[in-house]
Design an enzyme around this catalytic site. Structure first.
Site, PDB file in Angstrom:
ATOM      1  N   GLU A  81     -38.312 -28.683 -19.397  1.00  9.81           N
ATOM      2  CA  GLU A  81     -37.826 -27.262 -19.425  1.00  9.81           C
ATOM      3  C   GLU A  81     -37.171 -27.006 -20.627  1.00  9.81           C
ATOM      4  OE1 GLU A  81     -34.507 -26.691 -16.577  1.00  9.81           O
ATOM      5  OE2 GLU A  81     -35.456 -27.691 -14.839  1.00  9.81           O
ATOM      6  N   ASP A 108     -24.591 -22.627 -16.665  1.00  8.23           N
ATOM      7  CA  ASP A 108     -24.533 -23.833 -17.413  1.00  8.23           C
ATOM      8  C   ASP A 108     -23.182 -24.493 -17.510  1.00  8.23           C
ATOM      9  OD1 ASP A 108     -27.177 -23.992 -17.598  1.00  8.23           O
ATOM     10  OD2 ASP A 108     -27.171 -22.469 -19.422  1.00  8.23           O
TER      11      ASP A 108
END
Length: 258
Positions: free
Chosen positions: A47, A58
């Site tokens: 990724e 995140d």
């Protein structure tokens, strides 16, 4: 065949390991070297994080990496140029990981066109509404043979999980918890029950489990309950500490034995 589909078809009896890193961190020009090091170390899929100023899903490690990358001057154009430069050397599937805002500003069709030109096979857009995916994004992605990977969490209803399974291709990103990214020492019984429930649904798409994988116990739990595991924060931390992808990968593999 799309590289993501080929990976899961060719290695369906293996337990895969995928890594996330944020392009442009710790150095602006290091993207190609990180990818080549990952392939040398046997990573199955990567990724590639697109830095963004407001990364809602995140945790602090990846947020910090995104801030560094933006300060270093990373842009989508620069990232696509970097990927294109190593396209012939990096053969593992690359999945672009980024939020909707910068992709919309870039232009959705232009984004997928550049994915093809730079060798990327898929993308993950955590804040992409599913209706927008179906009506706007999917037709363009299909045109360019790019897989749009959707996420499920313990809070995703069984009906929605099946709807995602029916309308996506490649793999399903199975988030281990509803919290933000970040390393965990173990998965509790609630998370293991969630893994078992999804397994019992017999979905057509393979699943990769991510969020919180940082040691032998969490890696084994993920790989026992899916096609493989995705590691982000732990690798990003090691890469920032060592400033060297090969060293970071050696340390990661050592940590996954503990």
């Amino acid at each position: 065949m799309n590289k993501i589909n080929k990976l899961f078809a060719d290695r369906k009896d293996e337990k895969l390991l995928s890594l996330y890193f944020c392009a442009g961190c710790p150095t602006l020009e290091g993207t190609g070297e990180v990818l080549k090091a990952m392939e040398r170390h046997g990573i199955a899929m990567v990724e590639v994080g697109i830095p963004f100023s407001d990364p809602l899903a995140d945790g602090p490690v990846i947020q910090s990496a995104g801030t560094v990358a933006l300060k270093n001057g990373m842009t989508l154009n620069k990232l696509f140029d970097q990927l294109k430069a190593v396209k012939d050397e990096v053969t593992i599937p690359l999945v672009m990981m980024g939020y909707l805002n910068p992709i919309m500003h870039y232009g959705i069709e232009n984004f997928f066109k550049k994915c093809v030109e730079s060798g990327a096979s898929g993308c993950i857009i955590p804040d992409l509404p599913f209706d927008d995916y179906l009506n706007v994004v999917k037709p363009i992605a299909d045109k360019y043979d790019i897989r749009v990977i959707m996420m499920i969490t313990p809070e995703t209803s069984e009906e929605r999980v099946r709807f995602i399974d029916d309308n996506t291709d490649g793999f399903i990103y199975m988030v281990s918890s509803a919290s933000v990214t970040g390393a965990q020492s173990s998965f509790n019984d609630t998370k293991l029950a969630y893994f078992n429930h999804i397994n019992s649904m017999n979905l057509k798409n393979p699943r990769m489990i991510g969020f919180g994988i940082s040691n032998k116990q969490t890696l084994k739990s993920a790989q026992d309950n899916a096609a493989g595991a995705i590691i982000g924060s732990k690798f990003v931390t090691l890469l920032n500490e060592t400033k060297n992808a090969d060293e970071a990968l050696d340390q990661l593999y050592a940590a996954l034995e503990k």
